[in-house]
Enzyme design. Structure first.
Site, short mmCIF file in Angstrom:
data_model
loop_
_atom_site.label_atom_id
_atom_site.label_comp_id
_atom_site.label_asym_id
_atom_site.label_seq_id
_atom_site.Cartn_x
_atom_site.Cartn_y
_atom_site.Cartn_z
N ARG A 13 1.06 -1.65 -0.28
CA ARG A 13 0.14 0.08 0.35
C ARG A 13 1.01 1.33 0.30
NH1 ARG A 13 -0.17 4.63 2.68
NH2 ARG A 13 0.63 3.56 4.55
N ASP A 14 1.64 0.96 1.02
CA ASP A 14 2.71 2.89 0.80
C ASP A 14 3.19 3.31 0.35
OD1 ASP A 14 2.53 5.33 2.44
OD2 ASP A 14 2.74 4.80 4.36
N HIS A 205 5.75 4.35 12.47
CA HIS A 205 5.61 3.89 11.26
C HIS A 205 6.09 5.07 10.67
CE1 HIS A 205 3.47 3.99 7.16
NE2 HIS A 205 4.02 5.29 6.82
N CYS A 238 5.15 9.86 -0.33
CA CYS A 238 3.68 10.27 0.41
C CYS A 238 4.25 11.05 -1.16
CB CYS A 238 3.88 10.29 1.34
SG CYS A 238 1.55 11.31 1.98
N ASN A 247 9.27 3.72 3.45
CA ASN A 247 9.55 3.64 4.47
C ASN A 247 10.67 3.37 4.78
OD1 ASN A 247 6.24 3.16 3.34
ND2 ASN A 247 6.49 3.80 5.57
P1 HMG Z 1 -12.20 14.48 -2.05
O1 HMG Z 1 -12.72 15.06 -3.70
O2 HMG Z 1 -12.59 15.60 -1.48
O3 HMG Z 1 -13.39 13.68 -2.10
O4 HMG Z 1 -11.58 13.73 -2.20
P2 HMG Z 1 -15.41 14.03 -2.73
O5 HMG Z 1 -15.93 13.41 -1.69
O6 HMG Z 1 -15.83 15.09 -3.64
O7 HMG Z 1 -15.24 12.59 -3.50
C1 HMG Z 1 -14.91 13.04 -5.26
C2 HMG Z 1 -14.33 11.88 -6.16
O8 HMG Z 1 -14.02 10.54 -5.73
C3 HMG Z 1 -15.91 11.22 -6.33
O9 HMG Z 1 -16.42 10.77 -7.84
C4 HMG Z 1 -16.03 10.31 -5.61
O10 HMG Z 1 -17.08 9.48 -5.15
C5 HMG Z 1 -14.79 9.25 -5.97
P3 HMG Z 1 -16.24 11.90 -8.84
O11 HMG Z 1 -18.56 12.21 -8.50
O12 HMG Z 1 -15.98 13.29 -9.12
O13 HMG Z 1 -17.11 10.92 -10.22
N1 HMG Z 1 -14.77 9.06 -4.25
C6 HMG Z 1 -14.00 7.85 -3.94
N2 HMG Z 1 -13.40 6.81 -5.43
C7 HMG Z 1 -13.38 5.85 -4.72
N3 HMG Z 1 -13.42 5.28 -3.36
C8 HMG Z 1 -13.11 5.98 -2.60
C9 HMG Z 1 -13.73 7.44 -2.93
N4 HMG Z 1 -14.27 8.72 -2.02
C10 HMG Z 1 -14.82 9.66 -3.44
N5 HMG Z 1 -13.52 5.98 -1.59
C11 HMG Z 1 -10.73 12.06 -0.51
C12 HMG Z 1 -11.11 12.82 -0.57
C13 HMG Z 1 -10.31 11.44 0.82
C14 HMG Z 1 -12.17 10.93 -1.09
C15 HMG Z 1 -9.08 11.82 -1.17
O14 HMG Z 1 -9.13 13.27 -0.47
C16 HMG Z 1 -8.64 10.82 -1.52
O15 HMG Z 1 -8.80 9.93 -1.38
N6 HMG Z 1 -7.50 10.61 -0.02
C17 HMG Z 1 -6.38 10.02 -0.13
C18 HMG Z 1 -5.42 10.31 -0.45
C19 HMG Z 1 -4.04 9.53 -0.17
O16 HMG Z 1 -4.41 7.85 -0.05
N7 HMG Z 1 -2.97 9.84 0.21
C20 HMG Z 1 -2.05 8.44 0.58
C21 HMG Z 1 -2.87 7.53 2.39
S1 HMG Z 1 -2.34 8.63 3.19
C22 HMG Z 1 -0.63 8.09 3.92
O17 HMG Z 1 -0.27 8.02 2.78
C23 HMG Z 1 0.16 8.61 4.63
C24 HMG Z 1 0.40 6.69 5.49
O18 HMG Z 1 1.22 6.33 5.27
C25 HMG Z 1 0.87 7.62 7.16
C26 HMG Z 1 2.27 8.45 7.33
O19 HMG Z 1 3.12 7.91 6.76
O20 HMG Z 1 2.62 9.53 7.68
C27 HMG Z 1 -1.20 6.35 6.30
MG MG Z 2 3.49 6.32 4.72
#
Ligand code: HMG
Ligand code: MG
Length: 300
Positions: A13-14, A205, A238, A247
């Site tokens: 995933r990450d 993490h 990220c 990582n």
């Molecule tokens: P948004 O654009 O504000 O959301 O994004 P929305 O609700 O307006 O939806 C926009 C579009 O996405 C819509 O489709 C929704 O249906 C669709 P459209 O009408 O435009 O065709 N949608 C989805 N589709 C599939 N699955 C879903 C989903 N949700 C909405 N779940 C949102 C808000 C949270 C969805 C967006 O910002 C997002 O997906 N963010 C994720 C970013 C991400 O994955 N980042 C990396 C992971 S975190 C990380 O790596 C840190 C970590 O490792 C720890 C560390 O290292 O610190 C965990």
């Molecule tokens: Mg991470």
């Protein structure tokens, strides 16, 4: 002192969410199967986030359908909202991971909402998960620094942790998203958080941007942590934290833990071979020092 450390493998995933090329579901499945064959107890299998935001994770449904889930292995998947939860539940996920941050700006960049809004979203997800008997892990990003805001107040981290635990997260992973943390700060943060949340529920993490990850992990082990996130071959980064490297490499962590006399249940040789294999699939450098050295020693 408990001598078993649970390694949470976040490479599928990450790691893969930040690679330039999107791997086919079949390769992602093979990576997960290889990792479970190494004895890795927890493998984050993918994410159900918006495919517009992270296209590399778009077909996580196909990944979950393709893996032969073992009863002794946990396969959490990352979920940002109820849409993601429904996709995860419909795909047979038995565990999910929710995520928020200790930095307002990072929260906005990563999930397009404030920390408070993300907690509200998480509340809806944890409620649905409880009804479906699905376990929830929680992540907090930027606990030791933010790419946009710099230093982060440890009290903010504690406050967000407490909210996640109250919402039903059984485990909290403290994320050094950009890898700026150093050992004394990491140790101090864990001790502070552990004054309100049992240390058994805390995971660490670390991203390895400044080469501090192993030292930080050691400092957190000293504070009682026994759950460590890592990524095979040091995959990752990220997409919303520019400059953040992968990582800490799982092989490096396992090598250190075994050297300390701690048990992981993981076979280092198989893990090193898996890191080599996935690096070749991605045509990238293997970022695990221990993995590269181990394989070289076997071929010498
Ligand atoms: P948004 O654009 O504000 O959301 O994004 P929305 O609700 O307006 O939806 C926009 C579009 O996405 C819509 O489709 C929704 O249906 C669709 P459209 O009408 O435009 O065709 N949608 C989805 N589709 C599939 N699955 C879903 C989903 N949700 C909405 N779940 C949102 C808000 C949270 C969805 C967006 O910002 C997002 O997906 N963010 C994720 C970013 C991400 O994955 N980042 C990396 C992971 S975190 C990380 O790596 C840190 C970590 O490792 C720890 C560390 O290292 O610190 C965990
Ligand atoms: Mg991470």
């Amino acid at each position: 002192m408990d001598d078993f450390v649970t390694l949470v493998e976040v490479g599928p995933r990450d790691g893969l969410q930040n690679e330039q090329q999107t791997l086919p579901a079949a390769t992602r499945v093979e990576l997960i199967e290889r990792l479970s064959g190494c004895g890795v107890p927890v493998i984050e299998a993918g994410s159900f986030v918006s495919p517009k935001w992270v296209p590399q994770m778009a077909d996580t449904e196909a990944v979950l359908a393709g893996i032969d889930m073992k009863s002794e292995t946990r396969y959490p998947v990352l979920v940002p909202n109820l849409t993601g939860f429904e996709r995860a539940a419909n795909s047979g996920a038995r565990e999910i991971a929710v995520f928020t941050a200790a930095s307002e700006t990072f929260s906005q960049r990563n999930t397009n909402c404030s920390i408070e809004e993300s907690i509200t979203r998480i509340g809806a997800v944890t409620k649905a998960a409880k009804n479906a008997d699905i376990k929830v892990r929680g992540y907090i990003s930027c606990v030791l620094g933010c790419p946009y805001e710099g230093d982060i107040d440890p009290d903010t981290v504690v406050n967000v942790c407490e909210q996640l635990v109250r919402l039903g997260c059984s485990e909290i992973s403290l994320g050094d998203t950009i890898g700026t943390g150093t050992p004394a700060l990491a140790n101090g943060l864990v001790k502070k958080v552990a004054s309100t949340i049992p240390v058994e529920q805390l995971a660490v993490h670390f991203h390895d941007t400044y080469g501090q990850a192993l030292a930080n992990i050691l400092a957190c082990l000293d504070a009682g942590v026994r759950i460590v996130d890592a990524s095979v071959a040091g995959l990752g980064g990220c997409p919303y934290a520019s400059g953040a490297s992968g990582n800490v490499a799982s092989e490096d962590v396992v090598y250190m833990l075994h050297g300390l006399g701690l048990d992981t249940g993981i076979d280092l040789g198989s893990l090193a071979a898996t890191g080599d294999w996935i690096s070749k699939q991605l045509q990238r450098r293997n970022n695990s020092r221990a993995g590269v050295a181990y394989l070289a020693s076997k071929h010498a």
